[in-house]
Structures are given as C-alpha cells and as structure tokens.
Design an enzyme around this catalytic site. Structure first.
Site, PDB file in Angstrom:
ATOM      1  CD  GLU A 261     -72.985  -4.305 -27.027  1.00 35.43           C
ATOM      2  OE1 GLU A 261     -72.690  -4.543 -28.210  1.00 35.43           O
ATOM      3  OE2 GLU A 261     -72.936  -3.148 -26.539  1.00 35.43           O
ATOM      4  CB  CYS A 295     -69.121 -10.725 -31.284  1.00 30.83           C
ATOM      5  SG  CYS A 295     -68.130  -9.645 -30.260  1.00 30.83           S
TER       6      CYS A 295
HETATM    7  P1  NAD Z   1     -75.979 -17.388 -25.869  1.00 39.11           P
HETATM    8  O1  NAD Z   1     -77.038 -16.485 -26.370  1.00 39.11           O
HETATM    9  O2  NAD Z   1     -76.155 -18.837 -26.059  1.00 39.11           O
HETATM   10  O3  NAD Z   1     -75.780 -17.196 -24.286  1.00 39.11           O
HETATM   11  C1  NAD Z   1     -75.434 -15.957 -23.723  1.00 39.11           C
HETATM   12  C2  NAD Z   1     -75.838 -15.947 -22.272  1.00 39.11           C
HETATM   13  O4  NAD Z   1     -77.249 -15.957 -22.177  1.00 39.11           O
HETATM   14  C3  NAD Z   1     -75.339 -17.143 -21.463  1.00 39.11           C
HETATM   15  O5  NAD Z   1     -74.896 -16.689 -20.222  1.00 39.11           O
HETATM   16  C4  NAD Z   1     -76.592 -17.987 -21.316  1.00 39.11           C
HETATM   17  O6  NAD Z   1     -76.610 -18.809 -20.174  1.00 39.11           O
HETATM   18  C5  NAD Z   1     -77.656 -16.913 -21.208  1.00 39.11           C
HETATM   19  N1  NAD Z   1     -79.020 -17.350 -21.510  1.00 39.11           N
HETATM   20  C6  NAD Z   1     -79.416 -18.424 -22.246  1.00 39.11           C
HETATM   21  N2  NAD Z   1     -80.769 -18.471 -22.297  1.00 39.11           N
HETATM   22  C7  NAD Z   1     -81.226 -17.404 -21.611  1.00 39.11           C
HETATM   23  C8  NAD Z   1     -82.525 -16.891 -21.326  1.00 39.11           C
HETATM   24  N3  NAD Z   1     -83.637 -17.481 -21.786  1.00 39.11           N
HETATM   25  N4  NAD Z   1     -82.628 -15.766 -20.598  1.00 39.11           N
HETATM   26  C9  NAD Z   1     -81.516 -15.134 -20.150  1.00 39.11           C
HETATM   27  N5  NAD Z   1     -80.261 -15.567 -20.380  1.00 39.11           N
HETATM   28  C10 NAD Z   1     -80.118 -16.695 -21.104  1.00 39.11           C
HETATM   29  O7  NAD Z   1     -74.625 -16.863 -26.501  1.00 39.11           O
HETATM   30  P2  NAD Z   1     -73.176 -17.501 -26.386  1.00 39.11           P
HETATM   31  O8  NAD Z   1     -73.136 -18.724 -27.227  1.00 39.11           O
HETATM   32  O9  NAD Z   1     -72.771 -17.593 -24.961  1.00 39.11           O
HETATM   33  O10 NAD Z   1     -72.266 -16.363 -27.042  1.00 39.11           O
HETATM   34  C11 NAD Z   1     -71.967 -16.315 -28.407  1.00 39.11           C
HETATM   35  C12 NAD Z   1     -72.759 -15.206 -29.058  1.00 39.11           C
HETATM   36  O11 NAD Z   1     -72.473 -13.979 -28.410  1.00 39.11           O
HETATM   37  C13 NAD Z   1     -72.373 -14.994 -30.516  1.00 39.11           C
HETATM   38  O12 NAD Z   1     -73.523 -14.743 -31.283  1.00 39.11           O
HETATM   39  C14 NAD Z   1     -71.506 -13.734 -30.460  1.00 39.11           C
HETATM   40  O13 NAD Z   1     -71.462 -13.008 -31.649  1.00 39.11           O
HETATM   41  C15 NAD Z   1     -72.175 -12.980 -29.369  1.00 39.11           C
HETATM   42  N6  NAD Z   1     -71.267 -11.981 -28.802  1.00 39.11           N
HETATM   43  C16 NAD Z   1     -71.543 -10.665 -29.033  1.00 39.11           C
HETATM   44  C17 NAD Z   1     -70.681  -9.698 -28.525  1.00 39.11           C
HETATM   45  C18 NAD Z   1     -70.956  -8.227 -28.748  1.00 39.11           C
HETATM   46  O14 NAD Z   1     -70.353  -7.431 -28.074  1.00 39.11           O
HETATM   47  N7  NAD Z   1     -71.841  -7.837 -29.653  1.00 39.11           N
HETATM   48  C19 NAD Z   1     -69.555 -10.077 -27.781  1.00 39.11           C
HETATM   49  C20 NAD Z   1     -69.311 -11.417 -27.581  1.00 39.11           C
HETATM   50  C21 NAD Z   1     -70.184 -12.366 -28.082  1.00 39.11           C
END
Ligand code: NAD
Length: 526
Positions: A261, A295
């Site tokens: 997502e 998002c």
């Molecule tokens: P992010 O990708 O920076 O982090 C998301 C999660 O991934 C965090 O828990 C982080 O610690 C973890 N992570 C980081 N590196 C990783 C790795 N190498 N392996 C596994 N996990 C890892 O995203 P964010 O800044 O926390 O969230 C914002 C983003 O999320 C925006 O792009 C937003 O659009 C998206 N989002 C999407 C939805 C949806 O339902 N489509 C909902 C909410 C947010």
C-alpha cells in the site's frame, strides 16, 4: 545506546520533556530511539530498537499463538476482537492523545482516525465467517460425482509494517483483517509512531489473557527489513513506494507474499454542473487535513473551465482563517506540523518547482513552508511537468488547473504512475467519470468516503501498490484458498485411471462436444 532518526530541522522549543508513553523504559544496554512530538520536539517516549533476533523471537511466539487462535472458531475469534474494539472505544481519548503527541495532528483528527479503525475491526470480526467459512460449490457437469467445497485458511503469522501518517487506521486495515482471518500478527510501526503501535499491541494482549497474538516490534528500517526476512507467511506493507520496492526485494528471497500500500497523487475532478461550494469545501479538507499527509488526500484538482474562476474564488474564500498551528499552540488551528522533518524540504521543492515553471500562487507559496509547519498553499495553472503535479507532495498544498472537458480531466488524472484513489464532483455524470479513473477507489460528491465503508476494498494500482485491505477482498488477502473435492460415487466416465478404455475416451469427446462444441455465446443464450 541511542539510534538516531532524522531530527526536527530546528532545535526543540524550550519546554518540558515529558514522556507520555505508558510502556516501561527499555532495560539498560538495550539500543533505543526516541519518539518526539513533531510540534515541539518534546520527548514522547523511548523505545527499544528490535534486533533481527528480537524479531525472530517475536515471530516464533506468534507461531504458537497462531496455533491457538486459528483453532478457535469464527465466533470465538469475533468475541475477542469485538471486546478489543470496545476497549479501544472506551480508551479512545487516551489513544487519540498518543496519536496527537506522536504525529502532531489535532486531537479531533486523531479521534476520527481511530474511530474509523474501530469500525473496521467490528466489520472484519462480524464478516469473517461469511467470507472465509467453508461452503459447497457446484462441481460442474463433468465432475457431477464430486462434492466440492471451498474455504479460506489463515496463512499463520502475518508481518505488518506501518507508516506514521495514520498510525492507527492504516495498519489496522491489515491487522484487524489478518486477525479476523485467523492469523497472528507481528507489527512494526513507523519509528515516528512507536508508542501508538505498542499501545495497540498491549491492549489486545490484555484482551486475550496475555497471549502474544499481536506483538509490536519497534525500530527503524533495519527492524522492518528483519521482519521481511523473518519467515512470516505474508507481509503487509504500507509506506512509500521506494521502501515498498525494498520490502518486495527482501520478501522475494523467500517467496513471501506481500501487499504493498504505497503513495498516491490523487485528483479531485470538478464538472461544470457540480455543487461548487461543496466541491471546494471537500477539496480544501482533502488537500489540507492532516497537513496534507494523507495517502488518499487530494493533491491535484481539475476543474471544468466554465466554472474554474468561480471555483478558485470559492476555495480561496473558504480557506481564509485556515492555518497551521505554530509551535507552542495556535488556538483554532486545524492543521498540525509536518510529522517527518525531511518531508518539509520535499514540499518546499515541489512548490518552488511549480512557481519556477510559471504556476500562479493564490495562497501560501514557497514562503509558507516553515521549519516544522507549512501554511495552506493553493496554486493554479500549475505546469503538468512540475514535481507538484508528478510526485507525491504530502503537504498542505493544492494544485488547481482548468480543463476543457471531463475527458481531459480523466486523461490528466490518469497521466500518473500512481493510481490510489480520487474524487469526482458532478451532478449528472459522477459515477460515469469515476469509472474511467484508473485508481483503486473514487468518491463521488464527497472525499475519502470509501475508506469509511468497511465492506469496500482499499488499495491501489500502478506505483500505488497492489493487494487489498478492507472488505471481503481484505479478509481473503490474509488467507489461502483451500479447495476440497469428495467423491460421492464412481463416475460414469472414469477418466483418472489407467484402466480408462477407448469407449470412455470416445464418450468423453462426445460429452465435451455436447457441452462446449456449439457456437452459442452467452449473448445468444440471453
Ligand atoms: P516509509 O516508506 O518511509 O516507511 C514505512 C515503514 O517502512 C516504516 O515503518 C519504516 O520503518 C519501514 N521501513 C523503512 N525501511 C525499511 C526496509 N528497508 N525494510 C522494511 N521496512 C522498512 O513511509 P512513511 O514515510 O512512514 O509513510 C508515508 C508514505 O506512506 C507515503 O508515501 C504515503 O502515501 C504512504 N501511505 C500509503 C497508504 C496506503 O494505504 N496506500 C496509507 C498511508 C500511507
């Protein structure tokens, strides 16, 4: 030892460093990281950085609890989950306060987010049996001697990795549905909202008598990576597309199935017959609420040229008095800080790029992007090539452009590599336009409504990801289909035996011709 997550871009405002997390402090020698209030820089809590070993141990415990949980029937699981949703409802102010402290969003917005998540828990609990339970299916004429049944079995242990922007609602779309389907869950919340993740896990643990049914492992990216490679049976990731790709690559090593997502660049389309005040009100909220860090928020607006000027006047008028709170308060402010400090630079660069390429600033602009807070920014005539139109901005900005027709609005909307959600305002042809938008969800004459309808699946296409949470699809996503046939009597044409003779083969050919050899199509049969 303390790990570092990107610090706020300015020094914390003077004030009390008042931890609000209820979790006991990590033991000496354990690597930790701080969760900070993004509005002030105050300390909200200190959390352990879970190592690969810690994650492996959580998954091992989850495997045991999955055995207990999956052996319960749907009604027993529903009882536990419905008790949990009551506990969350009764403690909503406490949860909302923690969300408010860790994300900076206004308390009322935190309550709304958590409230919607609670509704999803109830739906998943109540509908799991109907969607996933064992049922007979028609075996078809060729296999008429078989009784056929289908059920959806839980995978076992599901790993959930969440973002910070909706730290309750977003991961709950995976957690509640995975649990209702009979899985146990290991949850790695964002490093910006670890307290919320721990709080959710603690409350369910209380409800199920201390069993590790939902465990929280806190930490940074490395902890998330460890979860991907820990042997979980499915991984549900919500976050940025860039991290999503890393998650997929890590899970590919063990063929662990994933749901991604990811981000979006949703548009709101306004037709010439639309209710303009309503469309402006919705666009303003969907673009600016949660400081634009949604998002499924609106980032682009395409308005029919016939009503463009009127719409811009209307939204500008409505935006008067809307502002982001500055650190230290701001009575009446409906917009909080930017939760992730590094995003401030992204927002600034998108707005600047739009302006450099010739966009008109109606409100806000590059100077509205501060160190922690971004004031509402409305731009018009924004070149489609600017990053404000092509990349996810994730800030309180709206880019509003005129279009000559609804076909053009759809074409521009779809000219993106994302495809998460969107909205259409039109009296006559709202649903018709909505169906042409290449995205997972669209609201007609409202915004984001689909997220609150638990029976509707939620997820994107293209670089917004794949897989679905919510609804029947969301329940099935955390299961595998198990098909069973039971022979009721020996078939007239016994095909699966070496004793099969020429007569049987001929008869089979005849039956096949009778069944499928005709030239009738479905249309002829109507
Ligand atoms: P992010 O990708 O920076 O982090 C998301 C999660 O991934 C965090 O828990 C982080 O610690 C973890 N992570 C980081 N590196 C990783 C790795 N190498 N392996 C596994 N996990 C890892 O995203 P964010 O800044 O926390 O969230 C914002 C983003 O999320 C925006 O792009 C937003 O659009 C998206 N989002 C999407 C939805 C949806 O339902 N489509 C909902 C909410 C947010």
């Amino acid at each position: 030892m303390t790990a570092t997550i990107p610090a706020p871009t300015s020094a914390p405002a003077a004030g009390p460093r008042r931890p609000v997390s209820s979790a006991p402090p990590p033991a000496d020698g354990v690597e930790t990281f701080d969760s900070l209030d993004p509005a002030t820089g105050d300390l909200v809590g200190v959390h352990p950085v879970a190592s690969a070993e810690d994650v492996a141990s959580a998954v091992e415990q989850a495997r045991e609890s999955a055995q207990w949980w999956s052996a319960l029937d749907f009604a027993e699981r529903a009882d536990h989950l419905l008790t949990w949703r009551s506990v969350l409802t009764r403690r909503l102010p406490q949860l909302a306060e923690l969300v408010h402290r860790e994300t900076g969003k206004p308390h009322a917005d935190a309550t709304l987010e958590a409230g919607l998540a609670i509704d999803h828990i109830a739906w998943a609990a109540r509908n799991a049996k109907k969607v996933l339970g064992r049922r007979s299916v028609a075996p078809g004429l060729l296999m008429a001697n078989q009784a056929a049944s289908l059920e959806y079995r839980p995978f076992g242990v599901v790993g959930v990795i969440g973002p910070w922007n909706y730290p309750v609602f977003t991961p709950m779309g995976s957690i509640a549905y995975a649990l209702a389907a009979g899985n146990s869950v290991v949850f790695k919340p964002s490093e910006y909202t670890p307290g919320v993740g721990q709080w959710l896990a603690d409350t369910l643990t209380e409800v199920v008598g201390g069993r590790p049914l939902l465990q929280c492992v806190t930490g940074l990216g490395a902890t998330g990576h460890a979860l991907c490679t820990s042997g979980v049976d499915k991984l549900a990731f919500t976050g940025s597309g860039a991290t999503g790709k890393k998650v997929m690559a890590a899970c590919a090593e063990t063929l662990t199935p994933v749901i991604i997502e990811a981000g979006g660049k949703d548009s709101l389309i306004v037709d010439e017959d639309a209710d303009l005040p309503a469309a402006a009100e919705a666009a303003l909220w969907a673009g600016m609420a949660n400081a634009g860090q949604t998002c499924i928020g609106t980032e682009r607006v395409y308005v029919h040229r016939a009503v463009f000027a009127q719409f811009v006047d209307e939204i500008t008028e409505q935006a008067k008095g809307l502002y982001a709170a500055s650190a230290g308060g701001g009575e009446g402010a409906k917009i909080g800080p930017i939760t992730m400090p590094s995003q401030v630079d992204v927002i600034r660069s998108h707005v600047q790029d739009a302006v450099d390429q010739g966009a008109t600033v109606v409100m806000g602009g590059p100077d509205a992007v501060g160190e922690r807070f971004v004031q509402p920014t409305i731009l018009t005539f924004v070149p489609e090539t600017s990053t404000e139109m092509t990349e996810e901005t994730f800030g309180p900005t709206l880019a509003i452009n005129p279009v000559d027709s609804m076909d053009e609005a759809v074409e521009r909307t779809n000219a993106t590599r994302y495809g998460l959600a969107g909205a259409v305002f039109s009296k006559k042809q709202g649903e018709e336009i909505a169906r042409q938008v290449r995205s997972g969800m669209t609201s007609v004459n409202s915004v984001i409504a689909f997220a609150g309808v638990p029976s509707l699946p939620f997820g994107g296409v293209g670089e917004s990801g794949f897989g679905r949470i919510h609804g029947a699809d969301g329940l099935r996503e955390f299961t595998y289909a198990k098909s069973i046939t039971r022979q009721r009597f020996r078939p007239l044409l016994d095909l699966t035996t070496f004793a099969r003779d020429e007569k049987t083969e001929k008869a089979f050919g005849l039956v096949l011709t009778l069944l499928h050899g005709g030239r009738k199509t479905l249309r002829d049969l109507r």
